[in-house]
Design a protein around this motif. Structure first.
Motif, PDB file in Angstrom:
ATOM      1  N   SER A  62       0.822  -1.210   0.000  1.00 55.75           N
ATOM      2  CA  SER A  62       0.000   0.000   0.000  1.00 55.75           C
ATOM      3  C   SER A  62       0.858   1.263   0.000  1.00 55.75           C
ATOM      4  O   SER A  62       0.538   2.241  -0.687  1.00 55.75           O
ATOM      5  N   GLU A  63       1.942   1.262   0.748  1.00 56.93           N
ATOM      6  CA  GLU A  63       2.836   2.422   0.748  1.00 56.93           C
ATOM      7  C   GLU A  63       3.523   2.573  -0.598  1.00 56.93           C
ATOM      8  O   GLU A  63       3.699   3.680  -1.110  1.00 56.93           O
ATOM      9  N   LEU A  64       3.912   1.467  -1.188  1.00 54.50           N
ATOM     10  CA  LEU A  64       4.532   1.491  -2.513  1.00 54.50           C
ATOM     11  C   LEU A  64       3.553   2.049  -3.549  1.00 54.50           C
ATOM     12  O   LEU A  64       3.928   2.856  -4.403  1.00 54.50           O
ATOM     13  N   ALA A  65       2.293   1.664  -3.451  1.00 52.54           N
ATOM     14  CA  ALA A  65       1.264   2.182  -4.362  1.00 52.54           C
ATOM     15  C   ALA A  65       1.082   3.680  -4.165  1.00 52.54           C
ATOM     16  O   ALA A  65       0.990   4.445  -5.141  1.00 52.54           O
ATOM     17  N   ARG A  66       1.044   4.120  -2.922  1.00 52.73           N
ATOM     18  CA  ARG A  66       0.873   5.550  -2.638  1.00 52.73           C
ATOM     19  C   ARG A  66       2.024   6.352  -3.223  1.00 52.73           C
ATOM     20  O   ARG A  66       1.832   7.350  -3.904  1.00 52.73           O
ATOM     21  N   ARG A  67       3.238   5.913  -2.975  1.00 50.16           N
ATOM     22  CA  ARG A  67       4.405   6.634  -3.484  1.00 50.16           C
ATOM     23  C   ARG A  67       4.494   6.621  -5.001  1.00 50.16           C
ATOM     24  O   ARG A  67       4.992   7.565  -5.600  1.00 50.16           O
ATOM     25  N   SER A  68       4.018   5.557  -5.605  1.00 49.99           N
ATOM     26  CA  SER A  68       4.085   5.418  -7.062  1.00 49.99           C
ATOM     27  C   SER A  68       2.863   5.994  -7.759  1.00 49.99           C
ATOM     28  O   SER A  68       2.820   6.063  -8.982  1.00 49.99           O
ATOM     29  N   GLN A  69       1.848   6.367  -6.985  1.00 52.25           N
ATOM     30  CA  GLN A  69       0.602   6.907  -7.494  1.00 52.25           C
ATOM     31  C   GLN A  69      -0.081   5.953  -8.476  1.00 52.25           C
ATOM     32  O   GLN A  69      -0.553   6.343  -9.537  1.00 52.25           O
ATOM     33  N   ILE A  70      -0.090   4.665  -8.086  1.00 53.52           N
ATOM     34  CA  ILE A  70      -0.801   3.630  -8.838  1.00 53.52           C
ATOM     35  C   ILE A  70      -1.602   2.803  -7.841  1.00 53.52           C
ATOM     36  O   ILE A  70      -1.451   2.955  -6.636  1.00 53.52           O
ATOM     37  N   THR A  71      -2.432   1.922  -8.336  1.00 52.22           N
ATOM     38  CA  THR A  71      -3.276   1.123  -7.446  1.00 52.22           C
ATOM     39  C   THR A  71      -2.466   0.012  -6.772  1.00 52.22           C
ATOM     40  O   THR A  71      -1.430  -0.417  -7.279  1.00 52.22           O
ATOM     41  N   VAL A  72      -2.968  -0.433  -5.640  1.00 49.49           N
ATOM     42  CA  VAL A  72      -2.343  -1.543  -4.922  1.00 49.49           C
ATOM     43  C   VAL A  72      -2.329  -2.785  -5.811  1.00 49.49           C
ATOM     44  O   VAL A  72      -1.348  -3.530  -5.837  1.00 49.49           O
ATOM     45  N   GLN A  73      -3.406  -2.996  -6.573  1.00 47.05           N
ATOM     46  CA  GLN A  73      -3.468  -4.150  -7.465  1.00 47.05           C
ATOM     47  C   GLN A  73      -2.353  -4.095  -8.509  1.00 47.05           C
ATOM     48  O   GLN A  73      -1.732  -5.118  -8.816  1.00 47.05           O
ATOM     49  N   SER A  74      -2.093  -2.905  -9.046  1.00 45.91           N
ATOM     50  CA  SER A  74      -1.002  -2.748 -10.026  1.00 45.91           C
ATOM     51  C   SER A  74       0.346  -3.027  -9.388  1.00 45.91           C
ATOM     52  O   SER A  74       1.225  -3.638 -10.003  1.00 45.91           O
ATOM     53  N   VAL A  75       0.515  -2.588  -8.141  1.00 43.36           N
ATOM     54  CA  VAL A  75       1.765  -2.864  -7.423  1.00 43.36           C
ATOM     55  C   VAL A  75       1.928  -4.361  -7.217  1.00 43.36           C
ATOM     56  O   VAL A  75       3.016  -4.911  -7.435  1.00 43.36           O
ATOM     57  N   HIS A  76       0.862  -5.040  -6.807  1.00 42.40           N
ATOM     58  CA  HIS A  76       0.932  -6.493  -6.607  1.00 42.40           C
ATOM     59  C   HIS A  76       1.358  -7.197  -7.895  1.00 42.40           C
ATOM     60  O   HIS A  76       2.211  -8.083  -7.871  1.00 42.40           O
ATOM     61  N   THR A  77       0.762  -6.808  -9.003  1.00 38.48           N
ATOM     62  CA  THR A  77       1.086  -7.430 -10.291  1.00 38.48           C
ATOM     63  C   THR A  77       2.548  -7.207 -10.654  1.00 38.48           C
ATOM     64  O   THR A  77       3.261  -8.152 -11.019  1.00 38.48           O
ATOM     65  N   ALA A  78       3.012  -5.965 -10.557  1.00 36.27           N
ATOM     66  CA  ALA A  78       4.404  -5.655 -10.901  1.00 36.27           C
ATOM     67  C   ALA A  78       5.379  -6.316  -9.928  1.00 36.27           C
ATOM     68  O   ALA A  78       6.398  -6.865 -10.343  1.00 36.27           O
ATOM     69  N   ALA A  79       5.047  -6.297  -8.635  1.00 37.30           N
ATOM     70  CA  ALA A  79       5.933  -6.912  -7.637  1.00 37.30           C
ATOM     71  C   ALA A  79       6.014  -8.422  -7.828  1.00 37.30           C
ATOM     72  O   ALA A  79       7.084  -9.020  -7.664  1.00 37.30           O
ATOM     73  N   ARG A  80       4.901  -9.031  -8.189  1.00 33.13           N
ATOM     74  CA  ARG A  80       4.910 -10.467  -8.460  1.00 33.13           C
ATOM     75  C   ARG A  80       5.858 -10.780  -9.624  1.00 33.13           C
ATOM     76  O   ARG A  80       6.653 -11.713  -9.559  1.00 33.13           O
TER      77      ARG A  80
END
Length: 151
Positions: A62-80
């Motif tokens: 969630s913090e990564l999404a906030r800093r990147s200004q993208i959704t948590v779902q997008s962060v999960h996909t990219a991090a995976r």
């Protein structure tokens, strides 16, 4: 000058928009960075996420999404995707636990290669537009205090 939408469309010159100019410049340089990162297996977004994780070991999704200004779902996909490639790990990867993202040694090697390519693009950009480069410094951290963009 004819009014917009008039009969003499070829002769009309739209007013200068700094927002449109900045978006155009950003699109051009984003494409150049994407091209530079492609053979490393990175996109601009994945590079930014990897850099955020390196700068803040243990960061949550969630913090990564906030800093990147993208959704948590997008962060999960990219991090995976980054994890499957061996560039990041989640030290608390189990249900119900807060994530604890960290860059692996291979991820750090990848970041250094990407950083070098970005530095070369920065030098090219800065050499061609030194005034713009100075004007942009720090702007991403504090776009315009009190404006809708910073709220």
């Amino acid at each position: 000058m004819p009014a917009r939408g008039g009969d003499d469309v070829a002769a009309e010159t739209p007013p200068f928009s700094p927002v449109i100019a900045l978006l155009t410049v950003a699109a051009i340089w984003d494409a150049r960075l994407e091209h530079e990162l492609r053979d490393l297996g990175l996109s601009t977004r994945k590079y930014a996420l990897l850099a955020h994780v390196e700068a803040t070991p243990g960061i949550s999704f969630s913090e990564l999404a906030r800093r990147s200004q993208i959704t948590v779902q997008s962060v999960h996909t990219a991090a995976r995707s980054l994890a499957e490639a061996g560039f990041v790990v989640d030290a608390n990867a189990h249900a119900g636990a807060a994530s604890d993202l960290r860059v692996t040694p291979e991820g750090i090697r990848l970041l250094r290669a990407a950083d070098a390519r970005l530095a070369a693009l920065d030098a090219t950009f800065g050499g061609g537009a030194p005034t713009l480069t100075s004007a942009l410094e720090g702007l991403h951290e504090r776009p315009f205090e009190g404006s809708a963009a910073s709220e």
